[in-house]
Design a protein around this motif. Structure first.
Motif, PDB file in Angstrom:
ATOM      1  N   GLY A 115      -9.678   1.658   8.999  1.00 15.14           N
ATOM      2  CA  GLY A 115      -9.075   2.971   8.576  1.00 15.14           C
ATOM      3  C   GLY A 115      -7.439   2.553   8.218  1.00 15.14           C
ATOM      4  O   GLY A 115      -7.208   1.402   8.224  1.00 15.14           O
ATOM      5  N   VAL A 116      -6.629   3.503   7.875  1.00 19.09           N
ATOM      6  CA  VAL A 116      -5.447   3.145   7.597  1.00 19.09           C
ATOM      7  C   VAL A 116      -4.279   4.172   8.013  1.00 19.09           C
ATOM      8  O   VAL A 116      -4.846   5.534   8.135  1.00 19.09           O
ATOM      9  N   ALA A 117      -3.401   3.869   8.468  1.00 15.89           N
ATOM     10  CA  ALA A 117      -2.131   4.698   8.902  1.00 15.89           C
ATOM     11  C   ALA A 117      -1.251   4.796   7.719  1.00 15.89           C
ATOM     12  O   ALA A 117      -0.911   3.673   7.292  1.00 15.89           O
ATOM     13  N   TYR A 118      -0.623   5.902   7.391  1.00 17.35           N
ATOM     14  CA  TYR A 118       0.643   5.862   6.518  1.00 17.35           C
ATOM     15  C   TYR A 118       1.421   6.690   7.140  1.00 17.35           C
ATOM     16  O   TYR A 118       1.567   7.771   7.830  1.00 17.35           O
ATOM     17  N   TRP A 119       2.840   6.476   6.910  1.00 15.22           N
ATOM     18  CA  TRP A 119       3.984   7.054   7.609  1.00 15.22           C
ATOM     19  C   TRP A 119       5.295   6.905   6.645  1.00 15.22           C
ATOM     20  O   TRP A 119       5.245   6.020   6.025  1.00 15.22           O
ATOM     21  N   GLY A 120       6.098   7.811   6.869  1.00 12.38           N
ATOM     22  CA  GLY A 120       7.506   7.632   6.238  1.00 12.38           C
ATOM     23  C   GLY A 120       8.552   7.125   7.193  1.00 12.38           C
ATOM     24  O   GLY A 120       8.379   7.446   8.559  1.00 12.38           O
ATOM     25  N   GLU A 121       9.442   6.152   6.971  1.00 17.86           N
ATOM     26  CA  GLU A 121      10.334   5.587   7.696  1.00 17.86           C
ATOM     27  C   GLU A 121      11.640   5.909   7.038  1.00 17.86           C
ATOM     28  O   GLU A 121      11.806   6.116   5.877  1.00 17.86           O
ATOM     29  N   GLU A 122      12.774   6.045   8.233  1.00 14.55           N
ATOM     30  CA  GLU A 122      14.277   6.278   7.753  1.00 14.55           C
ATOM     31  C   GLU A 122      14.470   5.243   6.531  1.00 14.55           C
ATOM     32  O   GLU A 122      14.280   4.248   6.395  1.00 14.55           O
ATOM     33  N   GLY A 123      15.283   5.596   5.475  1.00 12.74           N
ATOM     34  CA  GLY A 123      15.732   4.663   4.603  1.00 12.74           C
ATOM     35  C   GLY A 123      14.670   4.949   3.332  1.00 12.74           C
ATOM     36  O   GLY A 123      14.715   3.964   2.354  1.00 12.74           O
ATOM     37  N   TYR A 124      13.940   5.978   3.085  1.00 14.40           N
ATOM     38  CA  TYR A 124      13.074   6.199   2.103  1.00 14.40           C
ATOM     39  C   TYR A 124      11.785   5.425   1.952  1.00 14.40           C
ATOM     40  O   TYR A 124      11.453   5.442   0.824  1.00 14.40           O
ATOM     41  N   ARG A 125      11.195   4.754   2.655  1.00 12.63           N
ATOM     42  CA  ARG A 125      10.319   3.980   2.876  1.00 12.63           C
ATOM     43  C   ARG A 125       9.015   4.897   3.227  1.00 12.63           C
ATOM     44  O   ARG A 125       8.979   5.470   4.158  1.00 12.63           O
ATOM     45  N   SER A 128       2.367   1.660   5.143  1.00 16.89           N
ATOM     46  CA  SER A 128       0.867   1.786   5.511  1.00 16.89           C
ATOM     47  C   SER A 128       0.358   0.386   6.467  1.00 16.89           C
ATOM     48  O   SER A 128       1.339  -0.608   6.297  1.00 16.89           O
ATOM     49  N   ARG A 129      -0.429   0.644   7.277  1.00 13.73           N
ATOM     50  CA  ARG A 129      -1.109  -0.419   7.999  1.00 13.73           C
ATOM     51  C   ARG A 129      -2.542   0.028   8.212  1.00 13.73           C
ATOM     52  O   ARG A 129      -2.904   1.044   8.732  1.00 13.73           O
ATOM     53  N   THR A 130      -3.117  -1.142   8.150  1.00 14.42           N
ATOM     54  CA  THR A 130      -4.856  -0.885   8.137  1.00 14.42           C
ATOM     55  C   THR A 130      -5.206  -1.293   9.616  1.00 14.42           C
ATOM     56  O   THR A 130      -4.557  -2.107  10.223  1.00 14.42           O
ATOM     57  N   PHE A 131      -6.341  -0.714   9.942  1.00 21.41           N
ATOM     58  CA  PHE A 131      -6.924  -1.007  11.297  1.00 21.41           C
ATOM     59  C   PHE A 131      -8.451  -1.419  11.434  1.00 21.41           C
ATOM     60  O   PHE A 131      -9.138  -0.510  10.535  1.00 21.41           O
ATOM     61  N   SER A 132      -9.140  -2.313  12.075  1.00 27.08           N
ATOM     62  CA  SER A 132     -10.251  -2.724  12.062  1.00 27.08           C
ATOM     63  C   SER A 132     -10.881  -2.606  13.586  1.00 27.08           C
ATOM     64  O   SER A 132     -10.071  -3.261  14.248  1.00 27.08           O
ATOM     65  N   THR A 133     -11.939  -2.175  13.807  1.00 30.45           N
ATOM     66  CA  THR A 133     -12.369  -1.895  15.172  1.00 30.45           C
ATOM     67  C   THR A 133     -12.683  -3.565  15.711  1.00 30.45           C
ATOM     68  O   THR A 133     -12.703  -3.633  16.890  1.00 30.45           O
ATOM     69  N   SER A 134     -12.993  -4.452  14.848  1.00 29.18           N
ATOM     70  CA  SER A 134     -13.121  -5.972  15.303  1.00 29.18           C
ATOM     71  C   SER A 134     -11.848  -6.848  15.160  1.00 29.18           C
ATOM     72  O   SER A 134     -11.914  -7.643  15.942  1.00 29.18           O
TER      73      SER A 134
END
Length: 194
Positions: A115-125, A128-134
């Motif tokens: 799966g993947v997480a998406y988020w906004g960060e301060e400074g206009y960014r 994303s970061r992916t996750f694997s159960t293994s």
């Protein structure tokens, strides 16, 4: 399958904890709290079920702009992962505004354990970061980083049931809408700003 409900006690004692209860189809397990105190008031919680399993990814935002992730393996939560300490809070001070909403989300690919997480960060960014159960969490990737771009105010990700893709949209404080699509390897396949 089971049902997991998670919540915070905003404005009450212990509002820096995430509380949860599990229903197994017959009875509730009883109210539990995560073993980690988030340090500040919990503001937003997202739960996303891995297709065909009792596994869940939970993301929780606290008021100091820290975004935490917890993986539920079907029986218990794993250890805490801090995804960012610089989350765009999306707050305008107006609780009726869409800008007071969440600036992060998570989605699973339909055919696997990724799966993947998406988020906004301060400074206009946009990050994303992916996750694997293994393998757990991979490193962060910056999707957009431009000082001339407005801050992210809301993000929504959805899994495609028939194409093994994730689609999403993000809203910014210039009233722009970005629509994007991730392919089966979670690479950015399509990106449009409206």
């Amino acid at each position: 399958g089971n049902l997991l409900v998670a919540w915070s006690r905003a404005g009450l004692a212990n509002d820096d904890w995430v509380w949860y209860d599990v229903y197994d189809g017959t009875s509730w397990s009883g109210v539990n709290q995560l073993s980690d105190d988030l340090g500040n008031q919990v503001e937003n919680i997202v739960l996303r079920t891995r297709p065909g399993t009792n596994e869940i990814m939970m993301l929780a935002e606290e008021s100091a702009d820290v975004l935490y992730a917890y993986y539920w393996d079907g029986d218990s939560f794993g250890s805490q992962t801090i995804l960012t300490s610089d989350l765009e809070d999306g707050s305008t001070g107006d609780p009726t505004s869409i800008s007071a909403e969440r600036t992060f989300d998570f989605a699973w690919l339909e055919d696997g354990s990724t799966g993947v997480a998406y988020w906004g960060e301060e400074g206009y960014r946009l990050v994303s970061r992916t996750f694997s159960t293994s393998g757990g969490w991979a490193g962060s990737s910056v999707i957009r980083d431009s000082a001339s771009s407005p801050d992210v105010q809301f993000i929504e990700l959805t899994s495609s049931n028939w194409e093994n893709k994730i689609r999403g949209w993000a809203y910014d404080d210039d009233n722009d809408l970005w629509i994007f699509e991730l392919n089966s390897t979670l690479g950015l396949a399509n990106y449009t700003e409206i």
